[in-house]
Design a protein around this motif. Sequence first.
Motif, PDB file in Angstrom:
ATOM      1  N   SER A  30       1.212   3.279  -3.374  1.00 46.52           N
ATOM      2  CA  SER A  30       0.091   4.212  -3.228  1.00 46.52           C
ATOM      3  C   SER A  30      -0.020   5.186  -4.399  1.00 46.52           C
ATOM      4  O   SER A  30      -1.133   5.470  -4.854  1.00 46.52           O
ATOM      5  N   ILE A  66      -4.122   5.928   3.583  1.00 42.79           N
ATOM      6  CA  ILE A  66      -4.055   5.558   2.171  1.00 42.79           C
ATOM      7  C   ILE A  66      -5.388   4.956   1.716  1.00 42.79           C
ATOM      8  O   ILE A  66      -5.913   5.300   0.659  1.00 42.79           O
ATOM      9  N   LEU A 104       0.834  -1.216   0.000  1.00 43.44           N
ATOM     10  CA  LEU A 104       0.000   0.000   0.000  1.00 43.44           C
ATOM     11  C   LEU A 104       0.858   1.251   0.000  1.00 43.44           C
ATOM     12  O   LEU A 104       0.560   2.218  -0.695  1.00 43.44           O
ATOM     13  N   THR A 105       1.948   1.244   0.774  1.00 41.73           N
ATOM     14  CA  THR A 105       2.752   2.456   0.896  1.00 41.73           C
ATOM     15  C   THR A 105       3.562   2.715  -0.370  1.00 41.73           C
ATOM     16  O   THR A 105       3.464   3.790  -0.959  1.00 41.73           O
ATOM     17  N   PHE A 106       4.344   1.714  -0.808  1.00 51.46           N
ATOM     18  CA  PHE A 106       5.164   1.915  -2.003  1.00 51.46           C
ATOM     19  C   PHE A 106       4.310   2.023  -3.261  1.00 51.46           C
ATOM     20  O   PHE A 106       4.683   2.676  -4.219  1.00 51.46           O
ATOM     21  N   VAL A 130      -0.613   4.958   9.013  1.00 53.40           N
ATOM     22  CA  VAL A 130      -0.288   5.269   7.614  1.00 53.40           C
ATOM     23  C   VAL A 130      -1.319   4.655   6.660  1.00 53.40           C
ATOM     24  O   VAL A 130      -1.849   5.316   5.767  1.00 53.40           O
ATOM     25  N   GLU A 131      -1.629   3.368   6.866  1.00 50.92           N
ATOM     26  CA  GLU A 131      -2.426   2.655   5.865  1.00 50.92           C
ATOM     27  C   GLU A 131      -3.901   3.049   5.860  1.00 50.92           C
ATOM     28  O   GLU A 131      -4.543   3.014   4.807  1.00 50.92           O
TER      29      GLU A 131
END
Lengths: 149, 141
Positions: A75, B110, A71-73, B106-107
Amino acid sequence: MIDVFWDGLTGGFEGVWILARVVIPLMVVLEVFKANAWLDKANRVIAPPFRKIGLSQDGAFPVVVASVFGLTFGSGVILSNIRENRLSDTEIRISGTFMALCHALIEDTLIFAVLGIPIWILVVPRLALAVLASYAVLWFFSVARPRLS
Amino acid sequence: MTVDGAILRRGLYKGIVTTLELSKVIIPTAVAVTFLDASGGLEILAEWFAPLMGWLGLPGEAAVVLFSGYFINLYAAIGSMTAMNLSMEAMIILAVMLGLCHSMIVELAISKKAGCPVSYILPLRLGMSLFMGVLLGGMLQ
Protein backbone atom coordinates in the motif's frame (compact mmCIF):
# COMPACT_ATOMS: atom_id res chain seq x y z
CA MET A 1 -13.96 -28.55 27.67
CA ILE A 2 -10.16 -28.73 27.97
CA ASP A 3 -10.14 -31.31 25.15
CA VAL A 4 -12.01 -28.98 22.84
CA PHE A 5 -9.71 -26.10 23.67
CA TRP A 6 -6.68 -28.31 23.04
CA ASP A 7 -8.11 -29.51 19.68
CA GLY A 8 -8.70 -25.94 18.59
CA LEU A 9 -5.25 -24.88 19.74
CA THR A 10 -3.42 -27.67 17.89
CA GLY A 11 -5.54 -26.96 14.80
CA GLY A 12 -4.59 -23.30 15.07
CA PHE A 13 -0.88 -24.06 15.42
CA GLU A 14 -1.10 -26.37 12.40
CA GLY A 15 -2.56 -23.44 10.47
CA VAL A 16 0.23 -21.15 11.67
CA TRP A 17 2.85 -23.73 10.62
CA ILE A 18 1.28 -24.01 7.15
CA LEU A 19 1.49 -20.24 6.75
CA ALA A 20 4.94 -19.79 8.29
CA ARG A 21 6.32 -22.02 5.54
CA VAL A 22 4.84 -19.63 2.98
CA VAL A 23 5.19 -16.23 4.63
CA ILE A 24 8.79 -16.38 5.90
CA PRO A 25 10.47 -17.42 2.60
CA LEU A 26 8.16 -15.03 0.72
CA MET A 27 9.21 -12.05 2.86
CA VAL A 28 12.88 -12.88 2.25
CA VAL A 29 12.31 -13.04 -1.52
CA LEU A 30 10.33 -9.78 -1.50
CA GLU A 31 13.14 -8.01 0.41
CA VAL A 32 15.61 -9.12 -2.28
CA PHE A 33 13.19 -7.82 -4.95
CA LYS A 34 12.96 -4.48 -3.18
CA ALA A 35 16.73 -4.12 -2.61
CA ASN A 36 17.40 -4.68 -6.32
CA ALA A 37 14.49 -2.50 -7.55
CA TRP A 38 13.47 -5.47 -9.67
CA LEU A 39 9.87 -4.34 -9.87
CA ASP A 40 10.81 -1.07 -11.60
CA LYS A 41 12.79 -3.09 -14.13
CA ALA A 42 10.09 -5.74 -14.50
CA ASN A 43 7.48 -3.04 -15.03
CA ARG A 44 9.09 -1.93 -18.29
CA VAL A 45 8.61 -5.45 -19.65
CA ILE A 46 5.21 -6.12 -18.07
CA ALA A 47 3.62 -2.73 -18.83
CA PRO A 48 3.05 -2.96 -22.65
CA PRO A 49 0.14 -5.48 -22.56
CA PHE A 50 -1.57 -3.28 -19.94
CA ARG A 51 -1.96 -0.59 -22.61
CA LYS A 52 -4.77 -2.73 -24.06
CA ILE A 53 -6.79 -2.16 -20.87
CA GLY A 54 -5.97 1.55 -20.82
CA LEU A 55 -2.99 1.69 -18.46
CA SER A 56 0.20 3.62 -19.25
CA GLN A 57 3.56 2.53 -17.84
CA ASP A 58 2.95 4.76 -14.79
CA GLY A 59 -0.58 3.39 -14.39
CA ALA A 60 0.58 -0.21 -14.64
CA PHE A 61 3.20 0.16 -11.91
CA PRO A 62 0.81 0.14 -8.90
CA VAL A 63 -0.92 -2.87 -10.44
CA VAL A 64 2.38 -4.75 -10.76
CA VAL A 65 3.34 -3.84 -7.17
CA ALA A 66 -0.06 -4.98 -5.88
CA SER A 67 0.09 -8.23 -7.84
CA VAL A 68 3.43 -9.16 -6.31
CA PHE A 69 3.37 -7.58 -2.82
CA GLY A 70 -0.36 -7.43 -2.14
CA LEU A 71 -2.58 -4.47 -1.22
CA THR A 72 -1.56 -4.34 2.44
CA PHE A 73 2.21 -4.80 2.14
CA GLY A 74 2.32 -2.81 -1.09
CA SER A 75 0.00 0.00 0.00
CA GLY A 76 2.80 2.47 0.78
CA VAL A 77 4.36 2.15 -2.66
CA ILE A 78 0.98 1.99 -4.43
CA LEU A 79 -0.46 5.13 -2.83
CA SER A 80 2.69 7.26 -3.18
CA ASN A 81 2.95 6.18 -6.80
CA ILE A 82 -0.62 7.13 -7.66
CA ARG A 83 -0.07 10.52 -6.03
CA GLU A 84 3.31 11.28 -7.62
CA ASN A 85 2.39 10.21 -11.13
CA ARG A 86 -0.87 12.15 -11.19
CA LEU A 87 -2.80 9.42 -12.97
CA SER A 88 -6.00 10.40 -14.79
CA ASP A 89 -9.37 9.54 -13.20
CA THR A 90 -9.83 6.81 -15.79
CA GLU A 91 -6.46 5.25 -15.00
CA ILE A 92 -7.10 5.46 -11.26
CA ARG A 93 -10.40 3.65 -11.72
CA ILE A 94 -8.92 1.00 -14.03
CA SER A 95 -5.88 0.28 -11.85
CA GLY A 96 -8.12 0.28 -8.74
CA THR A 97 -10.45 -2.24 -10.37
CA PHE A 98 -7.59 -4.51 -11.43
CA MET A 99 -5.86 -4.30 -8.05
CA ALA A 100 -9.03 -4.99 -6.06
CA LEU A 101 -9.68 -8.27 -7.88
CA CYS A 102 -6.14 -9.41 -8.49
CA HIS A 103 -3.36 -8.83 -5.95
CA ALA A 104 -0.90 -10.69 -3.72
CA LEU A 105 -0.80 -13.38 -6.38
CA ILE A 106 2.15 -15.11 -4.69
CA GLU A 107 0.94 -15.01 -1.08
CA ASP A 108 -2.79 -15.64 -1.65
CA THR A 109 -2.02 -18.44 -4.10
CA LEU A 110 0.56 -20.24 -1.97
CA ILE A 111 -1.49 -20.26 1.23
CA PHE A 112 -4.27 -22.14 -0.57
CA ALA A 113 -1.88 -24.24 -2.67
CA VAL A 114 -0.43 -25.63 0.58
CA LEU A 115 -3.90 -27.11 1.25
CA GLY A 116 -3.64 -29.04 -2.04
CA ILE A 117 -5.62 -26.73 -4.33
CA PRO A 118 -4.25 -26.56 -7.92
CA ILE A 119 -2.35 -23.32 -8.53
CA TRP A 120 -3.90 -22.48 -11.90
CA ILE A 121 -7.43 -22.43 -10.47
CA LEU A 122 -6.27 -19.88 -7.89
CA VAL A 123 -4.64 -17.55 -10.44
CA VAL A 124 -6.53 -17.80 -13.76
CA PRO A 125 -10.02 -16.70 -12.60
CA ARG A 126 -8.64 -13.68 -10.70
CA LEU A 127 -6.49 -12.54 -13.63
CA ALA A 128 -9.24 -13.14 -16.19
CA LEU A 129 -11.94 -11.32 -14.19
CA ALA A 130 -9.54 -8.43 -13.42
CA VAL A 131 -8.76 -8.00 -17.14
CA LEU A 132 -12.45 -8.23 -18.11
CA ALA A 133 -13.58 -5.77 -15.42
CA SER A 134 -10.77 -3.31 -16.29
CA TYR A 135 -11.72 -3.52 -19.95
CA ALA A 136 -15.34 -2.83 -19.05
CA VAL A 137 -14.26 0.27 -17.07
CA LEU A 138 -12.12 1.48 -20.01
CA TRP A 139 -15.08 0.98 -22.35
CA PHE A 140 -17.38 2.83 -19.98
CA PHE A 141 -15.03 5.81 -19.63
CA SER A 142 -13.98 6.04 -23.29
CA VAL A 143 -17.11 4.96 -25.20
CA ALA A 144 -20.26 4.83 -23.09
CA ARG A 145 -19.92 7.94 -20.93
CA PRO A 146 -18.82 10.40 -23.66
CA ARG A 147 -21.81 9.25 -25.72
CA LEU A 148 -24.18 9.90 -22.81
CA SER A 149 -23.02 13.43 -22.14
CA MET B 1 22.06 -8.32 -8.11
CA THR B 2 22.74 -7.46 -4.49
CA VAL B 3 21.97 -9.98 -1.79
CA ASP B 4 23.68 -9.56 1.57
CA GLY B 5 23.15 -10.64 5.14
CA ALA B 6 21.31 -7.45 6.06
CA ILE B 7 18.69 -7.94 3.31
CA LEU B 8 18.13 -11.60 4.20
CA ARG B 9 17.93 -10.79 7.93
CA ARG B 10 15.38 -8.04 7.23
CA GLY B 11 13.27 -10.50 5.19
CA LEU B 12 13.53 -13.18 7.87
CA TYR B 13 12.59 -10.68 10.58
CA LYS B 14 9.58 -9.42 8.59
CA GLY B 15 8.52 -13.00 7.90
CA ILE B 16 8.65 -13.94 11.57
CA VAL B 17 6.83 -10.75 12.68
CA THR B 18 4.14 -11.36 10.04
CA THR B 19 3.76 -14.99 11.12
CA LEU B 20 3.33 -13.88 14.75
CA GLU B 21 0.77 -11.25 13.65
CA LEU B 22 -1.10 -13.91 11.72
CA SER B 23 -1.04 -16.41 14.57
CA LYS B 24 -2.94 -13.83 16.65
CA VAL B 25 -5.76 -14.22 14.09
CA ILE B 26 -5.51 -17.89 13.15
CA ILE B 27 -5.27 -19.46 16.63
CA PRO B 28 -8.28 -17.66 18.18
CA THR B 29 -10.35 -18.34 15.03
CA ALA B 30 -9.47 -22.03 15.07
CA VAL B 31 -10.27 -22.28 18.80
CA ALA B 32 -13.55 -20.37 18.37
CA VAL B 33 -14.67 -22.52 15.45
CA THR B 34 -13.73 -25.73 17.28
CA PHE B 35 -15.85 -24.59 20.24
CA LEU B 36 -18.66 -23.62 17.90
CA ASP B 37 -18.45 -27.13 16.43
CA ALA B 38 -18.35 -28.94 19.81
CA SER B 39 -21.22 -26.90 21.25
CA GLY B 40 -23.49 -27.70 18.31
CA GLY B 41 -23.57 -24.04 17.31
CA LEU B 42 -21.85 -24.75 14.02
CA GLU B 43 -24.55 -27.28 13.14
CA ILE B 44 -27.27 -24.71 13.81
CA LEU B 45 -25.48 -22.08 11.74
CA ALA B 46 -24.87 -24.67 9.02
CA GLU B 47 -28.54 -25.58 8.86
CA TRP B 48 -29.43 -21.93 8.76
CA PHE B 49 -27.11 -21.12 5.87
CA ALA B 50 -27.50 -24.44 4.02
CA PRO B 51 -30.00 -23.15 1.40
CA LEU B 52 -27.84 -20.11 0.63
CA MET B 53 -24.60 -22.13 0.55
CA GLY B 54 -26.33 -24.72 -1.62
CA TRP B 55 -26.38 -22.16 -4.45
CA LEU B 56 -22.59 -22.06 -4.22
CA GLY B 57 -22.21 -25.84 -4.06
CA LEU B 58 -21.03 -25.57 -0.46
CA PRO B 59 -22.10 -27.23 2.80
CA GLY B 60 -23.82 -24.92 5.29
CA GLU B 61 -20.88 -24.67 7.69
CA ALA B 62 -18.74 -23.16 4.89
CA ALA B 63 -20.61 -19.91 5.65
CA VAL B 64 -18.32 -19.51 8.66
CA VAL B 65 -15.23 -19.81 6.42
CA LEU B 66 -16.69 -17.33 3.94
CA PHE B 67 -17.57 -14.79 6.63
CA SER B 68 -14.21 -15.02 8.41
CA GLY B 69 -12.48 -14.48 5.05
CA TYR B 70 -14.75 -11.64 3.90
CA PHE B 71 -14.65 -9.73 7.18
CA ILE B 72 -11.31 -10.65 8.78
CA ASN B 73 -8.79 -12.08 6.30
CA LEU B 74 -7.68 -15.18 4.42
CA TYR B 75 -5.73 -16.42 7.42
CA ALA B 76 -8.84 -16.42 9.59
CA ALA B 77 -10.62 -18.29 6.79
CA ILE B 78 -7.86 -20.91 6.77
CA GLY B 79 -8.02 -21.09 10.56
CA SER B 80 -11.71 -22.01 10.36
CA MET B 81 -11.14 -24.33 7.37
CA THR B 82 -8.61 -26.40 9.35
CA ALA B 83 -11.24 -26.84 12.10
CA MET B 84 -13.70 -28.43 9.61
CA ASN B 85 -13.68 -31.43 7.32
CA LEU B 86 -14.35 -29.94 3.91
CA SER B 87 -14.19 -31.79 0.59
CA MET B 88 -11.58 -30.72 -2.00
CA GLU B 89 -14.41 -29.35 -4.21
CA ALA B 90 -15.65 -27.17 -1.34
CA MET B 91 -12.10 -25.93 -0.63
CA ILE B 92 -11.59 -25.03 -4.31
CA ILE B 93 -14.87 -23.08 -4.44
CA LEU B 94 -14.04 -21.27 -1.19
CA ALA B 95 -10.47 -20.49 -2.29
CA VAL B 96 -11.59 -18.96 -5.60
CA MET B 97 -14.43 -16.98 -3.97
CA LEU B 98 -12.17 -15.71 -1.18
CA GLY B 99 -9.34 -14.88 -3.59
CA LEU B 100 -11.61 -12.33 -5.23
CA CYS B 101 -13.10 -10.90 -2.05
CA HIS B 102 -11.43 -10.86 1.37
CA SER B 103 -10.20 -8.68 4.27
CA MET B 104 -12.87 -6.17 3.30
CA ILE B 105 -12.39 -3.98 6.39
CA VAL B 106 -8.71 -3.34 5.64
CA GLU B 107 -8.68 -3.57 1.85
CA LEU B 108 -11.70 -1.37 1.17
CA ALA B 109 -9.93 1.37 3.12
CA ILE B 110 -6.80 0.95 0.97
CA SER B 111 -8.83 0.95 -2.27
CA LYS B 112 -10.57 4.11 -1.09
CA LYS B 113 -7.21 5.81 -0.50
CA ALA B 114 -6.18 4.68 -3.99
CA GLY B 115 -9.16 6.61 -5.40
CA CYS B 116 -11.95 4.04 -5.68
CA PRO B 117 -15.03 4.48 -3.45
CA VAL B 118 -16.38 1.67 -1.26
CA SER B 119 -19.73 1.89 -3.09
CA TYR B 120 -17.88 0.74 -6.22
CA ILE B 121 -15.27 -1.77 -4.96
CA LEU B 122 -17.54 -3.64 -2.50
CA PRO B 123 -20.23 -4.64 -5.05
CA LEU B 124 -17.50 -5.37 -7.63
CA ARG B 125 -15.58 -7.79 -5.41
CA LEU B 126 -18.60 -9.35 -3.68
CA GLY B 127 -20.39 -9.71 -7.02
CA MET B 128 -17.41 -11.38 -8.72
CA SER B 129 -16.93 -13.68 -5.72
CA LEU B 130 -20.58 -14.79 -5.70
CA PHE B 131 -20.58 -15.13 -9.49
CA MET B 132 -17.59 -17.50 -9.36
CA GLY B 133 -19.19 -19.37 -6.44
CA VAL B 134 -22.40 -20.01 -8.37
CA LEU B 135 -20.43 -20.91 -11.52
CA LEU B 136 -18.01 -23.32 -9.81
CA GLY B 137 -20.73 -24.64 -7.51
CA GLY B 138 -22.76 -25.61 -10.56
CA MET B 139 -19.75 -27.14 -12.28
CA LEU B 140 -18.27 -29.12 -9.40
CA GLN B 141 -21.39 -30.56 -7.79
